[in-house]
Scaffold this active site. Structure first.
Site, PDB file in Angstrom:
ATOM      1  N   ARG A 209       0.849  -1.182   0.000  1.00  0.00           N
ATOM      2  CA  ARG A 209       0.000   0.000   0.000  1.00  0.00           C
ATOM      3  C   ARG A 209       0.889   1.236   0.000  1.00  0.00           C
ATOM      4  NH1 ARG A 209      -3.063  -3.109  -1.608  1.00  0.00           N
ATOM      5  NH2 ARG A 209      -5.163  -3.648  -0.852  1.00  0.00           N
ATOM      6  N   GLU A 238      -2.866   7.659  -4.079  1.00  0.00           N
ATOM      7  CA  GLU A 238      -3.319   7.251  -5.415  1.00  0.00           C
ATOM      8  C   GLU A 238      -4.855   7.269  -5.486  1.00  0.00           C
ATOM      9  OE1 GLU A 238      -3.471   2.443  -5.524  1.00  0.00           O
ATOM     10  OE2 GLU A 238      -1.425   3.253  -5.330  1.00  0.00           O
ATOM     11  N   HIS A 255      -0.254   0.324  -9.547  1.00  0.00           N
ATOM     12  CA  HIS A 255      -0.954  -0.617  -8.666  1.00  0.00           C
ATOM     13  C   HIS A 255      -1.476  -1.818  -9.467  1.00  0.00           C
ATOM     14  CE1 HIS A 255      -3.389  -0.782  -4.656  1.00  0.00           C
ATOM     15  NE2 HIS A 255      -2.991  -1.991  -5.030  1.00  0.00           N
TER      16      HIS A 255
END
Length: 381
Positions: A209, A238, A255
């Site tokens: 993360r 993000e 991601h």
């Protein structure tokens, strides 16, 4: 039954055929008109399932996230309303492990290292993805250890809680959930002090993360020079990214570490089966029901080793630098970041190494290629 689902969870039309009316949404939050009549909600990590969303869905009895992480889910709010919850731990672990392996191989191309056995690897977080990354690097011959204080406190012998071993490792790879409270918070685990201790011969990877690493502090450290090689698949804030930081990141992706076709379909199967079970419907799907078979010719182990041969094969099947190039071109805006994730390799999906058959001639080869994630089989000479 009305099932509201993120359009980017694959194969749901097949997996939930006959289970009810399937309604898809494409934005970060489902529209109110779909939520109003939803009996079940299937989301990804970009959708915040909180009290505000639940107020719009009075009929909801089941929520599932096709992801490993659950920090986007207000579990207390679900419990208060008696809404069942499921997610997909481990579904994309192999995909993340392969992403890390690809990043490490890319880094090794620019290193002058006599022996991989000399490299010390700290895996931060010994869960599904951490172990998947660790076993692949161990298969290369590296010295891998796992930093996981919560597990260490429980008496798990295969992990440790020595932070100094982490920040002095040659390779540091992050695989923890994002937590802000408790005894071992991971928010800004890598803050100013830790980042200042890193040097140019190290590799720092974050595929967990974004906020596990303080991005502002990382930018400050990078601007000082003699920085570590940096690989970021996740970003603090993000889909908005800290644009000045991108110039200092050696491999930047939006991601997608867990976005192999097997990983995404695996997550879809887990949540679909959980939904079917919750509503007492038949559950019998596995990956073979919905995944096409790639036509990769079987290989001999000797064709994939030494390391240069493995690196060549990996680059042919997943060139991580193609994702880096797309990120730099398209993903530095919020809209671009989200769009790149939604459309990730739509035309040519990323497939996992398990689809590659490898013939091995001794137990050492067999174990190595199993750890690397290939479909290995051992034959007698």
């Amino acid at each position: 039954m009305n099932i509201v689902a993120d359009r980017n969870i694959p194969a749901l039309s097949t997996l939930l055929s006959g289970a009810g009316n399937l309604h898809f949404f494409s934005e970060r939050e489902p529209p109110p008109e779909l939520l109003a009549n939803a009996d079940a909600l299937l989301v990804r990590s970009i959708t915040q399932v909180n009290k505000e969303l639940l107020e719009k869905a009075p009929k909801l009895t089941f929520v599932a996230s096709a992801t490993i992480g659950t920090e986007h889910i207000d579990s207390q709010a679900l419990a208060e309303k008696g809404i069942a919850f499921a997610h997909a731990p481990g579904a994309n672990a192999a995909s993340v492990g392969e992403y890390v392996l690809c990043a490490v191989l890319q880094w090794l191309n620019g290193q002058n290292i006599d022996s991989l056995a000399d490299l010390d690897v700290a895996i931060v977080g010994a869960g599904h993805t951490g172990q998947a990354a660790g076993q692949r690097l161990q298969a290369l011959g590296m010295n891998v250890h796992y930093y996981d204080p919560p597990l260490s406190k429980k008496g798990e012998k295969a992990v440790h809680d020595h932070w100094q071993r982490v920040i002095t490792a040659d390779i540091i790879s992050c695989h923890v959930p994002l937590t802000r409270g408790g005894e071992y918070p991971t928010h800004h685990l890598f803050e100013h002090t830790a980042l200042q201790s890193l040097h140019e011969n190290q590799l720092l990877i974050n595929a967990s993360r974004g906020s596990v690493i303080d991005n502002v502090a990382l930018l400050e450290r990078a601007q000082q020079g003699e920085r570590p090689f940096i690989v970021l698949d996740v970003w603090e804030g993000e889909p908005e990214v800290l644009k000045p930081l991108v110039d200092y990141v050696d491999i930047a992706t939006p991601h997608i570490a867990g976005h192999s076709l097997e990983g995404k379909v695996g997550g879809a199967i887990m949540v679909a089966n959980a939904l079917l079970q919750h509503f007492q419907l038949e559950t019998n799907y596995d990956k073979s029901a919905v995944l096409p078979n790639p036509t990769w010719p079987a290989l001999n182990a000797k064709q994939l080793w030494p390391l240069s041969s493995l690196s060549h094969w990996v680059k042919q099947h997943y060139d991580i630098m193609e994702d880096d190039a797309l990120f730099r071109r398209d993903a530095q805006t919020q809209e671009g970041f989200d769009t790149l994730r939604k459309k990730y390799r739509k035309e040519s999906p990323r497939r996992e190494f398990i689809n590659q058959g490898v013939t091995c001639h001794n137990s050492e080869q067999y174990i190595q290629f199993l750890q690397l994630g290939f479909s290995a089989r051992q034959v007698n000479r």
